[in-house]
Each structure stands twice: as structure tokens, then as C-alpha cells.
Design an enzyme around this catalytic site. Structure first.
Site, mmCIF file in Angstrom:
data_model
loop_
_atom_site.group_PDB
_atom_site.id
_atom_site.type_symbol
_atom_site.label_atom_id
_atom_site.label_comp_id
_atom_site.label_asym_id
_atom_site.label_seq_id
_atom_site.Cartn_x
_atom_site.Cartn_y
_atom_site.Cartn_z
ATOM 1 N N LYS A 1 106.227 53.287 91.498
ATOM 2 C CA LYS A 1 107.194 52.903 90.465
ATOM 3 C C LYS A 1 106.578 51.785 89.639
ATOM 4 C CE LYS A 1 112.024 51.653 89.760
ATOM 5 N NZ LYS A 1 111.827 50.541 88.864
ATOM 6 N N GLU B 1 106.274 58.817 94.223
ATOM 7 C CA GLU B 1 105.527 58.308 93.066
ATOM 8 C C GLU B 1 105.532 56.784 93.061
ATOM 9 O OE1 GLU B 1 107.550 59.859 89.620
ATOM 10 O OE2 GLU B 1 107.417 61.933 90.332
ATOM 11 N N CYS C 1 115.462 19.297 65.658
ATOM 12 C CA CYS C 1 114.353 19.159 66.603
ATOM 13 C C CYS C 1 114.595 17.968 67.528
ATOM 14 C CB CYS C 1 113.058 18.986 65.830
ATOM 15 S SG CYS C 1 111.664 18.578 66.868
ATOM 16 N N LYS D 1 112.209 49.696 96.767
ATOM 17 C CA LYS D 1 111.613 48.491 96.173
ATOM 18 C C LYS D 1 110.890 47.640 97.214
ATOM 19 C CE LYS D 1 113.347 48.424 91.831
ATOM 20 N NZ LYS D 1 114.268 47.407 91.482
ATOM 21 N N CYS E 1 112.089 15.135 66.268
ATOM 22 C CA CYS E 1 112.028 14.521 64.939
ATOM 23 C C CYS E 1 113.311 14.696 64.148
ATOM 24 C CB CYS E 1 110.860 15.090 64.154
ATOM 25 S SG CYS E 1 111.119 16.801 63.673
ATOM 26 N N ASP F 1 106.020 49.028 86.742
ATOM 27 C CA ASP F 1 106.911 48.058 86.133
ATOM 28 C C ASP F 1 106.600 47.949 84.642
ATOM 29 O OD1 ASP F 1 108.954 46.383 86.249
ATOM 30 O OD2 ASP F 1 107.883 44.715 87.188
ATOM 31 N N CYS G 1 106.251 16.619 62.586
ATOM 32 C CA CYS G 1 107.051 16.446 63.805
ATOM 33 C C CYS G 1 106.188 15.798 64.889
ATOM 34 C CB CYS G 1 107.541 17.810 64.285
ATOM 35 S SG CYS G 1 108.231 17.757 65.939
ATOM 36 N N TYR H 1 106.294 61.043 84.003
ATOM 37 C CA TYR H 1 106.762 61.389 85.347
ATOM 38 C C TYR H 1 107.966 62.314 85.386
ATOM 39 C CZ TYR H 1 109.604 57.264 84.213
ATOM 40 O OH TYR H 1 110.409 56.360 83.600
ATOM 41 N N CYS I 1 110.594 24.234 64.716
ATOM 42 C CA CYS I 1 110.730 23.022 63.925
ATOM 43 C C CYS I 1 109.681 23.168 62.835
ATOM 44 C CB CYS I 1 110.414 21.806 64.798
ATOM 45 S SG CYS I 1 110.146 20.329 63.812
#
Ligand code: IVH
Length: 705
Positions: free
Chosen positions: A149, A147, A444, A350, A447, A151, A467, A262, A462
Site C-alpha cells: 500500500k 499488494e 507580521c 497498516k 515588524c 503512500d 522586516c 492497481y 510578510c
């Protein structure tokens, strides 16, 4: 007559019995059955209509009706279903979207553990796996199911007596999060098992699969997020996981999620003898099963499959990171059993990812236009799959803690889905002890204002609207090509103008003079003049470009266009109330309140006044108040010869009218094309004005040939 009704209504026998109890036989025949039949037909029609609009709204991003109209259809269906619950209610659109947002996910104990897979990275390891199994089982050859695989993220679905009752994420394999309501929004997931006769429907079954996002919709979603000032997802897997783990299922519904099933866990009432039979049965029951799954006779065929799928990998519409081999014979699977958390009978093979190792020299924090703080790893430059990479997003603090990333660490990075590079993991063996832990700043970096993390959000923000980092980004956005298109005003100059205090907000740009510009470092006479000219040229922007340029949270280019078309002028938009805004197709309460808040903020009001004073006048657009089709509602049936429906809809809307997909009492005109459908009959019976395509074209002032 009675026979005919009885045949049509065979499915609804129970109702007839129920009616029999309360009405006399004649009443049932004359009024009861008519009403019942009518209601059931209406239910079927409403389900179809709503499913169509769900697709338009959630998947194609192109709704055809207003939210109010949609809610009305949904309410109507709900009311009818309450009165006449039928066999198909489990898969009705009323069951998919609509639950109120959750405060948090409930946890869910998987009836049988969700295992993970052992990995193989070479043909040798694959052959070794097969030899081991043959040895353990005492056989000469084993046949497998191979099958792709995918992700994405693994989920467990519970069906009881054929109905989807619960769905959860994998979590730690024993306990996951209950995401039932979100899973229901995935339209390809059956809410009810289809009885295809291939196998009896079990009283209880756990079905396992992967929720994923296809590459194309993933990129589209990311483009939209960037457009709306939000962080893009690093890869389709994160996008799928982030979407499925939304507390508000309406947000999940807008995300293009898919699912492949699956495998199974616990099951009561029926048995299977091979994994192939499981997959065939799932498919027959209406579950999406990957079409590339194959039966393979022996391990050599497995290796050929691995290579064959590997060669096709790039052309698949979704990302896969390998293939999975599973022993086909279920009794052999049972004999082989598990080693710790991995079944002995399965293997993930993989493909190598485009990964590299490098060193993190520093972690910087970037402040975006909306104030979101993003930690960014600054790395020794390295070539990953042909692209030089020196920065990688670390997304947020949680991600850094989860992966325990420190400054000075040697890390594995990868370009996932060809988007932003990301840090996969740290190599702890390379630590010297000199690595420094990262802490999200409390204030921040630009600022010094307080940093806030809102409940339910992973991002730190922030919240100071003045800012400098946000303002610089804001000015750059204002001047960008898709906004005011001020040529020559890029990131560097925006920041320089701001830092030297020549401007404090976008409106100040219009008060700049050439002399002031020439005071800047490295500013040539000619380019100063060019900038002044291009600023001046931008003074009469299109209304939608100006709205977009303002940088209102959640208002991307598309929303700005809708707002411009609906409100016609800044004056009208500024005056708009939440309900005026949500009356616009595609604008929900979140966008609406963001717009209202924006125009209530004192600083923004001052900036708007400054724009007027500077003579920045967005061009007005004609809107519905003084247009001929205001208040008129149109429904189309059949094929039009001279104009597509989308074009017709645009014209009607620009003239103040609306277009709907079903005929109601409020419909003004039904426009008939070639081969009209049942809407025409409905219009006739309801006495609604029916016009031909030719008459329609005349009405909208188009010449007919
Ligand atoms: S079988 C015991 N089949 O890979 C069997 N998993 O690394 C466990 N996955 O958690 C899973 N495609 O999220 C299986 N065709 C497939 C798969 C698959 C993707 C994911 C799944 C699982 C992870 C294990």
C-alpha cells in the site's frame, strides 16, 4: 523499389492513398514517398531527442540544451506532426508537456465511485476479516491478491479506445479534480495502451492507481527547496499531492512523480474474471504495476506476506504504510459488495507508524528569509521513534483549519518519512473547553507590516523587505558556510547584531569594528577579533558564492554557479535583461524575473553600493566575450577515449562554446569518437566540419598523449 517503400511505409498506407489522390503515380514514387519517409523518420528522431532532453531537464536536473533550442525542437516536431499525424502521436512528447497554466482545476465526476479501504492493525483483525467474508460467501477458503500500500494519492485515469483522455484526483470519491495535463507529465504513464495481444483494448476503461514520489528524489527535491528559500514538503505523500495539484503542468513535469496502477472501475467491451488477470493485463498494456504484488492462497499466507513486506519496508525505494488484501475472484467481489464507502472484499493492513501523543502548548509563527509565515506547534517534549520532539510544523493556516488544531489540544504527532514531525490529528475527546483557536496574525509578528496571501498560494507572507525577521534570516544566510562562509556568525549573533542596530543589512558587516562588537553583551575580546578577521577574509568571495549569498528568491547554489559562469561579474549580472537570463540553460522566466526585480529594488541597489564601498569584490570569471569558442557549437558522436562528455561540455562552455545533441545547420563541429552514430552521416551530408577527438583536444588547448 516501390515494394521496399511500401513495406517501410505499411503503417502509413493512408497517406499513400491521400497522395495518390493529388499526385500522379510517378510523382508519388519519386518525390512524395521520399518526402513522406523523410518526414516520418524526422518525427521519430525528434521524439527520441525530445524525450531524452525531457529526462535530462525534468528528471535529472541536468539539461544539455538551452530552453530556446528545446522549444525549437518541439516546434519542429509539432509542425511535422500537424502535417503528418501518425499512429504514435498520442504518446508523442508534444502531448506530455506544453499546455498553458490553468486558472483552476475543473471538477471531474468519476464514472464509478472511488472507494476507500477499511483498515486492520493486527493479525487478529486480518483473520476476522477473512472469517467474515467466508461466512458471507458461504465458502471454506478465499484466495487473495496482496499488494503493497503506497503512500501517495489515488487517481482515476480514463482511456477511450486505448487513448488517455482524462485523469483526476480522488477528491471525495464521487468528484475529483481534473489533473489530466499534469498526469501526462509522468513519463512512466502510457498515453496510449500498448496492444500486446493479451486482451482486446476496451472502448472505455477507468484505471485506478497511486501517484507517489520515491524517497531519494523526495529528499533531493526538499534540499533544493530549502536551498531556494522555499518550505520543504513534510513527507513524500504531500510532495506528490502538491506536485500533482499544480496549475502549471511545467512545474509538475519537474517533480519526480511516479505511478503504480492497481485496479479498474467501469469498463466497456471486455471482461475480467480475477483481479490477478486485471493486473497482468494492465502490465501487458504497458502500465507500471508493482512487482511485489502476489497471489496468496489463503489468509495465513496473507499474514506471512504482511510480515515479509514489513521486514523489507525500509529497503524499498518508496514509502508504504501497509499492504492491501483484495479478493481475487471478481464475481465473489461483486457478491460481497460494499459497506458504506468501503468495499467488503478489500482490506488495508497498516504497519504501525512512529506516532506519539502530546499536548500543544502554543502555536508560534516563524518568518522565513523570503517572508513566508509558518505556524509551528510548540509541544510537550515526547520521544517519537527514538527522537525527542518538541516542535512540529503546521505548514500553513489551511492545514490548521483542516485538522482543527487548537492551542491546548492533545494531538497525535508523527515523524513522516524521517523528516519534520507533523501533527496527524487532534484527539477531540481530550478537549476540556479551554483550548484556544489559532488565528494567523493580520500583521507580521516581527515588524507589524501587513500580511498578504497571494492568489493561488497557501502561504501568508510578510511583504516588507525590511522586516527584521527576514533580515536576520537573510544575514544568517549571507554568512552561512555555503555562502560567504563567515566563521562565528551564526543565528544568535546575526540576530544580536541586528537587534542592537549594529548592522541593518549584510553589507554593514564590513563596517563593523572590534570596539563596536565589544559593546555587545557577553562578547569576549578574542571572539570579537576572530569575527572581524573572518569578515575581512570574506572580502574576495568567489562570484557564485556571493550571488548565492545575496539571497535572491529562487537562486540556489546551482543557479548561482550558472549565473557566475555566464555573466562573469556582478556588473554584467546586474545589467542582464530577462532574455539574457533565460538564454542560460536551466534558467526559466520565473527565476529570471526574480533576478531582474532584485537588482531593480532601490534598497538592494544601495546595499550593492555599500559592498563596493567596503571593498567586497567578488572575483571575476572569464566569460564568452573574449574566449576562443564563443559562438561555436559542438556535437559529439561515438565514445571519446580521453575525456567524458560531461567534462568536455564543461570545458567548451567555459570557453564560450555550446554543446548540442543533434546536428543542425548551426553546428560548427562534429567531434567523432569510437563507433560514431548517424550524426556523423548527417554532418557529412550537411557539409559540417568533422574533427577527431585528437583535433578537438588540440582545439581546446589540451595536450594529447
Ligand atoms: S485499492 C476499493 N490498492 O489507499 C479499492 N489502494 O485507503 C480502493 N492505496 O485511496 C483502493 N495502494 O490511495 C488500493 N494497492 C493499493 C493501494 C491503494 C495505496 C491507497 C489509495 C486509496 C487508499 C485507501
Amino acid at each position: 523499389m516501390l515494394k521496399l517503400y511500401a513495406a517501410t511505409l505499411k503503417k502509413y498506407k493512408l497517406y499513400l492513398i491521400a497522395f495518390d489522390l493529388t499526385l500522379t503515380q510517378t510523382e508519388v514514387n519519386i518525390s512524395g514517398m521520399n518526402k513522406l519517409e523523410e518526414s516520418l523518420n524526422k518525427i521519430a528522431e525528434l521524439r527520441k531527442t525530445i524525450e531524452y532532453h525531457n529526462k535530462r531537464y525534468y528528471q535529472q536536473d541536468a539539461p544539455e540544451i538551452s530552453d530556446a533550442e528545446y522549444d525549437r525542437l518541439m516546434r519542429q516536431l509539432q509542425e511535422l506532426e500537424n502535417q503528418y499525424p501518425d499512429d504514435d502521436i498520442a504518446s508523442s512528447p508534444t502531448q506530455r508537456v506544453g499546455a498553458a497554466p490553468l486558472a483552476k482545476f475543473a471538477s471531474f465526476s468519476h464514472p464509478s465511485a472511488m472507494l476507500s479501504l477499511a483498515n486492520a492493525f493486527s493479525n487478529d483483525e486480518i483473520i476476522e476479516f477473512d472469517s467474515r467474508l467466508k461466512r458471507l460467501a458461504g465458502v471454506d477458503s478465499i484466495s487473495y491478491i496482496a499488494e503493497p500500500k503506497l503512500d501517495g494519492l489515488a487517481v482515476n485515469l480514463i482511456y477511450e479506445n486505448g487513448l488517455f483522455t482524462k485523469g483526476a484526483t480522488r477528491g471525495d470519491g464521487a468528484t475529483g479534480e481534473d489533473v489530466t495535463q499534469n498526469l501526462k507529465t509522468i513519463s512512466s504513464l502510457p498515453l496510449k495502451i500498448k496492444n500486446a495481444g493479451n486482451k482486446a483494448i476496451p472502448s472505455f476503461i477507468e484505471i485506478r492507481g497511486e501517484v507517489y514520489m520515491e524517497s531519494e528524489p523526495f529528499h533531493k527535491l526538499n534540499r533544493r527547496r530549502i536551498d531556494e528559500g522555499e518550505e520543504p514538503f513534510a513527507n513524500p505523500r504531500n510532495a506528490a499531492a502538491g506536485s500533482l495539484r499544480q496549475l502549471d503542468s511545467k512545474i509538475t513535469a519537474r517533480r519526480p512523480l511516479n505511478i503504480f496502477l492497481y485496479g479498474i472501475g467501469n469498463i466497456h467491451g471486455i471482461n475480467f474474471s480475477t483481479h490477478w488477470e486485471v493486473l497482468q493485463t494492465l502490465s501487458g498494456w504497458g502500465f507500471p504495476v508493482n512487482k511485489f504484488i502476489e497471489r496468496v492462497q489463503d489468509i495465513n499466507a496473507c499474514i506471512r506476506y504482511f510480515e515479509h513486506i514489513g521486514a523489507r519496508r525500509k529497503s524499498l525505494p518508496y514509502e508504504i504504510d501497509g499492504i492491501v488484501l483484495k479478493v481475487n475472484d471478481l464475481s465473489l467481489q461483486e457478491t460481497l459488495g460494499n459497506v458504506s464507502r468501503n468495499p467488503r472484499w478489500a482490506l488495508a493492513c497498516k504497519y504501525p507508524a512512529a506516532q506519539e501523543t502530546t499536548i500543544i502548548k502554543n502555536i508560534e509563527v516563524q518568518v522565513g528569509r523570503m517572508g513566508t509565515l509558518t505556524p509551528v506547534a510548540i509541544m510537550e517534549p515526547v520521544n517519537v521513534g527514538g527522537v525527542m520532539v518538541s516542535r512540529a510544523t503546521l505548514h500553513n493556516e489551511d492545514e490548521i483549519i483542516k485538522k482543527d488544531i487548537r492551542i491546548g489540544d492533545t494531538v497525535v504527532i508523527q515523524r513522516a518519512g524521517d523528516v519534520i514531525p507533523e501533527v496527524v490529528k487532534v484527539i477531540p475527546e481530550k478537549r476540556t473547553g479551554k483550548e484556544k483557536k489559532f488565528k494567523m496574525p493580520k500583521t507580521c509578528p516581527e515588524c507589524n507590516s501587513e500580511i498578504v496571501r497571494f492568489e493561488g498560494e497557501v502561504a501568508h507572507r510578510c511583504v516588507n523587505i525590511s522586516c527584521p525577521a527576514q533580515l536576520k534570516e537573510h544575514i544568517r544566510h549571507f554568512a552561512s558556510r555555503s555562502a560567504m562562509d563567515i566563521e562565528g556568525l551564526g543565528e544568535r549573533l546575526s540576530a544580536q547584531l541586528f537587534d542592537t542596530k549594529l548592522i541593518a543589512d549584510p553589507a554593514d558587516l564590513y563596517f563593523l569594528t572590534k570596539d563596536k562588537l565589544l559593546e555587545l553583551d557577553r562578547q569576549a575580546d578574542k571572539s570579537a577579533q576572530n569575527l572581524i578577521d573572518s569578515i575581512a577574509r570574506s572580502k574576495k568571495p568567489q562570484l557564485d558564492k556571493f550571488i548565492y549569498a545575496l539571497g535572491i528568491r529562487h537562486v540556489g547554489e546551482r543557479t548561482a554557479k550558472l549565473l557566475a559562469a555566464r555573466f562573469g561579474s556582478m556588473e554584467n549580472l546586474i545589467k542582464a535583461k530577462i532574455e539574457d537570463l533565460t538564454a542560460v540553460n536551466e534558467i526559466g522566466p520565473e527565476i529570471a524575473s526574480s533576478i531582474v526585480e532584485f537588482f531593480h529594488e532601490g534598497k538592494n541597489i544601495d546595499v550593492m553600493k555599500k559592498f563596493s564601498k567596503a571593498g567586497v569584490i567578488p572575483q571575476k570569471k572569464e566569460v564568452s566575450n573574449n574566449v576562443p569558442l564563443a559562438g561555436k557549437s559542438f556535437v559529439f558522436t561515438g565514445t571519446m577515449e580521453g575525456m567524458g562528455r560531461t567534462a568536455a561540455k564543461e570545458i567548451i562552455e567555459s570557453l564560450g562554446g555550446t554543446v548540442h545533441s543533434s546536428v543542425t545547420k548551426k553546428t560548427t563541429y562534429v567531434v567523432t569518437g569510437d563507433d560514431p552514430g548517424s550524426k556523423l552521416d548527417k554532418a557529412k551530408s550537411s557539409g559540417i566540419k568533422i574533427i577527431s577527438e585528437k583535433e578537438f583536444l588540440k582545439l581546446i588547448g589540451r595536450k594529447t598523449s
